[in-house]
Enzyme design. Structure first.
Site, PDB file in Angstrom:
ATOM      1  N   SER A  14       0.920  -1.295   0.113  1.00  0.00           N
ATOM      2  CA  SER A  14      -0.138   0.067  -0.100  1.00  0.00           C
ATOM      3  C   SER A  14       0.773   1.349  -0.007  1.00  0.00           C
ATOM      4  CB  SER A  14      -0.867  -0.073   1.237  1.00  0.00           C
ATOM      5  OG  SER A  14      -0.219  -0.372   2.440  1.00  0.00           O
ATOM      6  N   TYR A 155      14.653  -5.520  15.116  1.00  0.00           N
ATOM      7  CA  TYR A 155      14.234  -5.423  13.648  1.00  0.00           C
ATOM      8  C   TYR A 155      15.644  -6.202  13.169  1.00  0.00           C
ATOM      9  CZ  TYR A 155      14.081  -3.344   9.205  1.00  0.00           C
ATOM     10  OH  TYR A 155      13.994  -2.902   7.643  1.00  0.00           O
ATOM     11  N   LYS A 159      15.078  -9.529  10.423  1.00  0.00           N
ATOM     12  CA  LYS A 159      15.869  -9.624   9.031  1.00  0.00           C
ATOM     13  C   LYS A 159      16.869 -10.470   8.917  1.00  0.00           C
ATOM     14  CE  LYS A 159      13.034  -6.229   7.462  1.00  0.00           C
ATOM     15  NZ  LYS A 159      12.131  -6.714   6.568  1.00  0.00           N
TER      16      LYS A 159
HETATM   17  P1  NAP Z   1       6.637   1.424   4.857  1.00  0.00           P
HETATM   18  O1  NAP Z   1       6.685   2.393   3.884  1.00  0.00           O
HETATM   19  O2  NAP Z   1       6.459   1.946   6.297  1.00  0.00           O
HETATM   20  O3  NAP Z   1       5.556   0.552   4.126  1.00  0.00           O
HETATM   21  C1  NAP Z   1       5.304  -0.843   5.014  1.00  0.00           C
HETATM   22  C2  NAP Z   1       4.228  -1.409   4.294  1.00  0.00           C
HETATM   23  O4  NAP Z   1       4.292  -2.704   5.172  1.00  0.00           O
HETATM   24  C3  NAP Z   1       3.178  -0.816   4.226  1.00  0.00           C
HETATM   25  O5  NAP Z   1       2.397  -1.213   3.051  1.00  0.00           O
HETATM   26  C4  NAP Z   1       2.243  -1.628   5.479  1.00  0.00           C
HETATM   27  O6  NAP Z   1       0.716  -1.602   4.936  1.00  0.00           O
HETATM   28  C5  NAP Z   1       2.586  -3.161   5.233  1.00  0.00           C
HETATM   29  N1  NAP Z   1       2.608  -3.698   6.573  1.00  0.00           N
HETATM   30  C6  NAP Z   1       2.826  -3.387   7.595  1.00  0.00           C
HETATM   31  N2  NAP Z   1       2.453  -4.347   8.702  1.00  0.00           N
HETATM   32  C7  NAP Z   1       1.764  -5.185   7.918  1.00  0.00           C
HETATM   33  C8  NAP Z   1       1.235  -6.345   8.251  1.00  0.00           C
HETATM   34  N3  NAP Z   1       0.924  -6.860   9.528  1.00  0.00           N
HETATM   35  N4  NAP Z   1       0.295  -7.116   7.199  1.00  0.00           N
HETATM   36  C9  NAP Z   1       0.373  -6.492   5.853  1.00  0.00           C
HETATM   37  N5  NAP Z   1       1.098  -5.654   5.693  1.00  0.00           N
HETATM   38  C10 NAP Z   1       1.733  -4.732   6.493  1.00  0.00           C
HETATM   39  O7  NAP Z   1       8.053   0.575   4.652  1.00  0.00           O
HETATM   40  P2  NAP Z   1       9.017   0.560   3.584  1.00  0.00           P
HETATM   41  O8  NAP Z   1      10.106   1.272   3.660  1.00  0.00           O
HETATM   42  O9  NAP Z   1       8.398   0.487   2.190  1.00  0.00           O
HETATM   43  O10 NAP Z   1       9.720  -1.019   3.914  1.00  0.00           O
HETATM   44  C11 NAP Z   1       9.305  -2.086   3.070  1.00  0.00           C
HETATM   45  C12 NAP Z   1      10.181  -3.372   3.351  1.00  0.00           C
HETATM   46  O11 NAP Z   1      11.567  -2.858   3.170  1.00  0.00           O
HETATM   47  C13 NAP Z   1      10.126  -3.703   4.753  1.00  0.00           C
HETATM   48  O12 NAP Z   1      10.073  -5.142   4.974  1.00  0.00           O
HETATM   49  C14 NAP Z   1      11.427  -2.925   5.645  1.00  0.00           C
HETATM   50  O13 NAP Z   1      11.853  -3.670   6.575  1.00  0.00           O
HETATM   51  C15 NAP Z   1      12.136  -3.140   4.253  1.00  0.00           C
HETATM   52  N6  NAP Z   1      13.362  -2.203   4.343  1.00  0.00           N
HETATM   53  C16 NAP Z   1      13.143  -0.716   4.257  1.00  0.00           C
HETATM   54  C17 NAP Z   1      14.200   0.249   4.317  1.00  0.00           C
HETATM   55  C18 NAP Z   1      14.005   1.504   4.105  1.00  0.00           C
HETATM   56  O14 NAP Z   1      15.130   2.270   4.283  1.00  0.00           O
HETATM   57  N7  NAP Z   1      12.822   2.097   4.020  1.00  0.00           N
HETATM   58  C19 NAP Z   1      15.587  -0.515   4.581  1.00  0.00           C
HETATM   59  C20 NAP Z   1      15.751  -1.720   4.545  1.00  0.00           C
HETATM   60  C21 NAP Z   1      14.867  -2.619   4.249  1.00  0.00           C
HETATM   61  P3  NAP Z   1      -0.448  -0.883   5.820  1.00  0.00           P
HETATM   62  O15 NAP Z   1      -0.003   0.475   5.862  1.00  0.00           O
HETATM   63  O16 NAP Z   1      -1.495  -1.269   5.159  1.00  0.00           O
HETATM   64  O17 NAP Z   1      -0.319  -1.508   7.380  1.00  0.00           O
END
Ligand code: NAP
Length: 247
Positions: A14, A155, A159
């Site tokens: 989303s 976290y 991971k």
């Molecule tokens: P984000 O913008 O916070 O988005 C998180 C997404 O996960 C949202 O779509 C949220 O949906 C969904 N989500 C959370 N809890 C959930 C649940 N219980 N069931 C289903 N969906 C759920 O995060 P992002 O930065 O895009 O991160 C995406 C992935 O990349 C994550 O696994 C994160 O750990 C990884 N990551 C991110 C970064 C970074 O710098 N941003 C770095 C390394 C890794 P709703 O809002 O609908 O709940």
């Protein structure tokens, strides 16, 4: 890159990285199942955006940490869109704190969504992929699972667990023609990092050789390539996308 239509389930699509992964897959003509937990409006808006671009997308609500909700969602996607060819385990949360101040709740929530959620979605989808003897599973991990990061015991453990699970699943599912790989981003511009203040951001930027944060598009394009038919002999790998931060 191939453009044959496949069914792709992206968890947590989303917002943020998942949203862009959905757009990239849709642009290649794939049918995308957009999983979300709370952001229903954003998920529906993304579906509309993809349809306007001529793509096919449908939103599916499920908490990835719930055994029953994941089971229902996977069955529903298969009956509405067709057999799932690609699963991207992207849903994830952060609840950072120093070890001695970290609550049980913060530990449990992060492990439940990031680690158990990946297990539940993979288990349900792999069961469907195995008899078909094909499939691609991609887990979104983080460099926090590879290098030490203070304030992220929960976290990093989640991971690191998914990284180990990626290798185990790759060994187990290879004989069924299913590949399992992971993408490990560094700092990517999304809401997930909105808790960082300017000073913290500045400090982090100084440690990145490319001198900037990554974009969701940059992570999405790598993810789509890993899932492509052009990438047929790679499994059990962790692909780091961090501007050189971890080298
Ligand atoms: P984000 O913008 O916070 O988005 C998180 C997404 O996960 C949202 O779509 C949220 O949906 C969904 N989500 C959370 N809890 C959930 C649940 N219980 N069931 C289903 N969906 C759920 O995060 P992002 O930065 O895009 O991160 C995406 C992935 O990349 C994550 O696994 C994160 O750990 C990884 N990551 C991110 C970064 C970074 O710098 N941003 C770095 C390394 C890794 P709703 O809002 O609908 O709940």
């Amino acid at each position: 890159m191939n453009s044959t239509s496949r069914v792709v389930l992206i968890t947590g699509a989303s917002r943020g990285i998942g949203r862009n992964i959905a757009i990239e897959f849709a642009l290649l003509g794939n049918k995308v199942a957009i999983n979300y937990c709370k952001s229903a409006e954003k998920a529906e808006e993304l579906c509309r955006e993809i349809r306007v671009m001529g793509g096919e997308a449908k939103a599916y609500r499920a908490n990835v940490a719930s055994t029953s909700e994941v089971e229902v969602m996977v069955d529903l996607i298969e009956s509405e869109l067709g057999p799932i060819d690609v699963l991207v385990n992207n849903a994830g949360i952060l609840k950072d704190n120093y070890l001695v101040m970290m609550s049980d709740q913060a530990w449990d929530d992060v492990i439940d969504i990031n680690l158990k959620g990946t297990f539940l979605c993979s288990r349900n989808v792999a069961k469907k992929m195995m008899p078909r003897r094909q499939g691609k599973i991609i887990n979104m991990v983080s460099i926090s699972g590879l290098v030490g990061t203070p304030g992220q015991a929960n976290y990093a453990a989640s991971k690191g667990g998914v990284i180990a699970m990626t290798r185990s699943m790759a060994r187990e599912l290879g004989r069924y023609g299913i590949t399992v790989n992971a993408v490990a981003p560094g700092f990517i511009e999304t809401e997930m990092l909105s808790g960082l203040n300017q000073k913290q951001l500045g400090n982090h930027l100084q440690t990145i050789p490319l001198g900037r944060m990554g974009t969701t598009e940059e992570v999405a394009k790598i993810t789509v390539f890993i899932a492509s038919k052009d990438n047929s002999y790679m499994t059990g790998q962790i692909i780091v996308v961090d501007g050189g931060l971890s080298v």
